[in-house]
Design a protein around this motif. Structure first.
Motif, PDB file in Angstrom:
ATOM      1  N   GLY A 129     -34.671  39.265 -53.579  1.00 42.43           N
ATOM      2  CA  GLY A 129     -34.001  39.872 -52.430  1.00 42.43           C
ATOM      3  C   GLY A 129     -34.079  41.373 -52.526  1.00 42.43           C
ATOM      4  O   GLY A 129     -34.794  41.913 -53.373  1.00 42.43           O
ATOM      5  N   HIS A 145     -35.441  32.979 -51.644  1.00 43.55           N
ATOM      6  CA  HIS A 145     -35.376  34.267 -50.955  1.00 43.55           C
ATOM      7  C   HIS A 145     -33.926  34.491 -50.512  1.00 43.55           C
ATOM      8  O   HIS A 145     -33.294  33.585 -49.966  1.00 43.55           O
ATOM      9  N   TRP A 187     -30.869  37.450 -48.976  1.00 47.20           N
ATOM     10  CA  TRP A 187     -30.588  38.722 -48.304  1.00 47.20           C
ATOM     11  C   TRP A 187     -29.160  39.145 -48.635  1.00 47.20           C
ATOM     12  O   TRP A 187     -28.276  38.293 -48.786  1.00 47.20           O
ATOM     13  N   GLY A 188     -28.974  40.441 -48.735  1.00 43.65           N
ATOM     14  CA  GLY A 188     -27.611  40.914 -48.931  1.00 43.65           C
ATOM     15  C   GLY A 188     -27.565  42.418 -48.875  1.00 43.65           C
ATOM     16  O   GLY A 188     -28.592  43.080 -48.713  1.00 43.65           O
ATOM     17  N   MET A 189     -26.375  42.954 -49.012  1.00 43.48           N
ATOM     18  CA  MET A 189     -26.176  44.396 -48.981  1.00 43.48           C
ATOM     19  C   MET A 189     -25.092  44.752 -49.976  1.00 43.48           C
ATOM     20  O   MET A 189     -24.253  43.915 -50.303  1.00 43.48           O
ATOM     21  N   THR A 190     -25.068  46.019 -50.373  1.00 48.11           N
ATOM     22  CA  THR A 190     -23.975  46.488 -51.217  1.00 48.11           C
ATOM     23  C   THR A 190     -22.640  46.124 -50.548  1.00 48.11           C
ATOM     24  O   THR A 190     -21.717  45.661 -51.208  1.00 48.11           O
ATOM     25  N   GLY A 192     -37.017  48.405 -53.755  1.00 48.84           N
ATOM     26  CA  GLY A 192     -35.626  47.958 -53.790  1.00 48.84           C
ATOM     27  C   GLY A 192     -34.612  49.083 -53.716  1.00 48.84           C
ATOM     28  O   GLY A 192     -33.422  48.846 -53.737  1.00 48.84           O
TER      29      GLY A 192
HETATM   30  P1  ADP Z   1     -29.651  45.177 -51.910  1.00 49.54           P
HETATM   31  O1  ADP Z   1     -30.884  45.988 -52.088  1.00 49.54           O
HETATM   32  O2  ADP Z   1     -29.105  44.706 -53.182  1.00 49.54           O
HETATM   33  O3  ADP Z   1     -29.852  44.040 -50.966  1.00 49.54           O
HETATM   34  P2  ADP Z   1     -28.581  47.446 -50.425  1.00 49.54           P
HETATM   35  O4  ADP Z   1     -27.215  47.647 -49.906  1.00 49.54           O
HETATM   36  O5  ADP Z   1     -29.209  48.527 -51.210  1.00 49.54           O
HETATM   37  O6  ADP Z   1     -28.496  46.125 -51.267  1.00 49.54           O
HETATM   38  O7  ADP Z   1     -29.569  47.098 -49.248  1.00 49.54           O
HETATM   39  C1  ADP Z   1     -29.268  46.198 -48.230  1.00 49.54           C
HETATM   40  C2  ADP Z   1     -30.358  46.180 -47.200  1.00 49.54           C
HETATM   41  O8  ADP Z   1     -31.607  45.847 -47.812  1.00 49.54           O
HETATM   42  C3  ADP Z   1     -30.195  45.170 -46.104  1.00 49.54           C
HETATM   43  O9  ADP Z   1     -29.331  45.622 -45.092  1.00 49.54           O
HETATM   44  C4  ADP Z   1     -31.633  45.005 -45.623  1.00 49.54           C
HETATM   45  O10 ADP Z   1     -32.033  46.046 -44.763  1.00 49.54           O
HETATM   46  C5  ADP Z   1     -32.410  45.111 -46.917  1.00 49.54           C
HETATM   47  N1  ADP Z   1     -32.641  43.778 -47.491  1.00 49.54           N
HETATM   48  C6  ADP Z   1     -31.966  43.174 -48.477  1.00 49.54           C
HETATM   49  N2  ADP Z   1     -32.474  41.965 -48.751  1.00 49.54           N
HETATM   50  C7  ADP Z   1     -33.511  41.788 -47.913  1.00 49.54           C
HETATM   51  C8  ADP Z   1     -34.443  40.731 -47.684  1.00 49.54           C
HETATM   52  N3  ADP Z   1     -34.431  39.613 -48.398  1.00 49.54           N
HETATM   53  N4  ADP Z   1     -35.357  40.905 -46.714  1.00 49.54           N
HETATM   54  C9  ADP Z   1     -35.406  42.034 -45.976  1.00 49.54           C
HETATM   55  N5  ADP Z   1     -34.564  43.064 -46.146  1.00 49.54           N
HETATM   56  C10 ADP Z   1     -33.630  42.947 -47.096  1.00 49.54           C
END
Ligand code: ADP
Length: 542
Positions: free
Chosen positions: A302, A324, A326-329, A442
């Motif tokens: 992710g 796969h 998805w996530g965010m801080t 990343g």
């Molecule tokens: P992390 O990198 O741990 O997911 P961040 O807060 O730095 O946390 O980034 C979050 C952002 O990264 C999301 O809003 C999205 O834009 C992008 N993101 C995270 N995971 C994915 C994914 N699997 N596919 C596409 N974009 C992703």
């Protein structure tokens, strides 16, 4: 009428206490800065974390105080996390890849009272310490014989600090909504924003991460935790592993293909988690050496979209399943995972792959919807794409110390800044990003900050930065410049100008000059148009 159940607060100290009681001998392996490997156990980590709490309390750190850490994934870092959180201090993790100016801003904004750092970061902190207003003590995370000469004021060796403590310490006993961890995200524009986790949100996220729908891990697993502890809560693994009794292997600073392979193999890791760039380096190494992955079952990928080639190669060449995610801080961070649900189990490989390559389905504690610009909910038809909103007990509701308060809409939804579709089976797919950022390996590059820096060049009239696809880093920045009338400049002059003003890895991969930078109806630079224009542009670094 209230239920008649015990009021057992979900505080993170209980996670490590559970590990101490139920699986104290499960191991934690760390690669040190010099490449050597050290071994410890949850039992030992518990004992040392408690002693650290006691030492910190003796030095005046209290519930609610922020303490910074800048360290790789290793056992001392884990002891620092639990040593702080155990008595309600706030563990503030910092990303060493940030520009020194951002570090200064973040540490001062957080008001960190103490700072724990790996030896690799001593020069970085020495360079900025004079401008850090709140830090009173620097703790160097090393053994006594490794303690260097340093100009950091009040520097103390981690082991000496530990020796100041004893076992007479009380963990927990505060409300589960108490702040627990702080992590700044520079994902959006403007200054970095502090995401403040609570004990409750971390506990719920740790349980969620372990669920079979998500990472699906247990005490029979050994996890190579590549995702850094300074990034987005380490995807909850620092909590999930001791919670379920999973052995933990931590790579320290070495994340190249050979080093990652060596740990996967020697520790017989069954699962792992990292951004796509790491896996690409590992797959290249495996291809070059002909080595295989006999122990690894699953990897969580992710942080950026997982490229098709990575998933297929893991499947076909190595028998490793990619999950796969998805996530965010701001979402603690797991928001979705793309596991095979029963509805797609019998589909042919290619069709199934198209679902697994989406970002996935939310777990129980995450609600998700997409809306148009006017905030109307869009259908979950897999075609309509809109702003992705999320809601749940492990999603931020405000940023630490921010004046503008709530970041939620009136119905409690948080706008992720991602643009997505959701299909009838519930699989979410990111199609674009409305927030103006570039994700390289990343980590974030702020296009706005880059543009502002480039605008200082004497020949620049207007600058725009967009992210272009890159096979290794996912995205890399392209700087687009409109020159002042009658002026000339070379790309090299921009590289030279930007050197020292931005983190080195933010340097654009290319600079192109255009007649005019396009603008949208509100006068803002139209990134949409620029992305269309440069859709097929090939960066020279590919
Ligand atoms: P992390 O990198 O741990 O997911 P961040 O807060 O730095 O946390 O980034 C979050 C952002 O990264 C999301 O809003 C999205 O834009 C992008 N993101 C995270 N995971 C994915 C994914 N699997 N596919 C596409 N974009 C992703």
């Amino acid at each position: 009428m209230l239920g008649m159940m015990q009021n057992w607060q979900l505080t993170c100290d209980k996670i490590l206490t559970h590990a101490k009681v139920n699986h104290p001998d499960r191991f934690v392996v760390s690669r040190q800065l010099d490449g050597s490997i050290t071994r410890t156990s949850y039992g030992e980590i518990y004992d040392r974390s408690r002693r650290l709490s006691s030492a910190l309390i003796k030095r005046g750190i209290k519930l609610g105080d922020r303490v910074g850490t800048m360290a790789w994934n290793n056992a001392r870092h884990m002891e620092t996390w639990y040593g702080l959180m155990g008595f309600g201090a706030i563990c503030h993790t910092l990303n060493p890849r940030l520009h020194p100016n951002q570090l200064k801003y973040i540490i001062n904004h957080a008001g960190d009272r103490m700072f724990f750092l790996d030896l690799s970061f001593v020069p970085l902190l020495e360079a900025v310490q004079a401008e850090l207003s709140s830090v009173q003590t620097y703790v160097l995370m090393c053994s006594r014989d490794q303690m260097p000469q340093t100009t950091l004021p009040n520097a103390v060796c981690f082991e000496d600090l530990l020796a100041e403590g004893d076992d007479d310490v009380v963990w927990g006993g505060f409300d589960e909504n108490t702040a627990c961890g702080l992590c700044y995200t520079s994902g959006t524009t403007g200054n970095p924003k502090g995401v403040l986790y609570s004990h409750r949100s971390n506990t719920l996220m740790a349980m969620t991460c372990a669920m079979p729908n998500m990472m699906g891990v247990s005490g029979t697993d050994t996890c190579l935790m590549v995702v850094p502890m300074f990034h987005a809560n380490a995807w909850a693994l620092t909590f999930t592993a001791p919670m379920v009794g999973m052995n933990l292997v931590m790579p320290g600073p070495m994340m190249d293909g050979a080093s990652i392979y060596q740990l996967l193999d020697s520790e017989k890791c069954t699962v792992s988690a990292a951004v796509p760039t790491i896996w690409l380096m590992l797959l290249n190494y495996l291809e070059e050496t002909g080595k295989k992955l006999p122990y690894l079952n699953e990897v969580l990928i992710g942080g950026s979209a997982c490229p098709r080639a990575i998933m297929e190669t893991f499947d076909k060449e190595y028998g490793v399943t990619v999950i796969h995610a998805w996530g965010m801080t701001e979402t603690s961070p797991l928001g979705t995972a793309a596991r095979v649900q029963p509805e797609i189990e019998d589909l042919p490989y290619e069709e199934q792959l198209s679902y697994r390559l989406k970002q996935g389905v939310p777990p129980y504690i995450v609600e998700m919807r997409i809306v148009d610009d006017a905030h109307n909910e869009l259908p979950k038809d897999g075609r309509s794409s809109g702003h992705l909103l999320v809601r749940g007990p492990a999603v931020s509701n405000a940023y630490f110390g921010a004046e503008n308060g709530s970041i939620l809409d009136e119905d409690g939804w948080f706008n992720t800044g991602d643009v997505a579709t959701i299909d009838p089976l519930g699989y979410m797919q990111i199609t674009d990003r409305s927030k103006d950022v570039i994700k390289s390996g990343g980590e974030w590059i702020s296009s706005i900050d880059l543009e502002n820096a480039a605008l200082g060049h004497p020949a620049a009239a207007e600058c725009a930065v967009i992210g272009l696809p890159h096979p290794k880093w996912d995205e890399r920045p392209l700087l687009i410049v409109q020159l002042k009338p009658g002026m000339e400049a070379t790309p090299e002059s921009f590289y030279e100008f930007l050197t020292g003003k931005i983190a080195r890895w933010w340097m654009p991969d290319d600079v192109v000059f255009v007649e005019a930078i396009p603008h949208g109806p509100t006068g803002k630079i139209s990134k949409l148009e620029l992305r269309k224009t440069f859709k097929d542009y090939k960066l020279p670094t590919i």
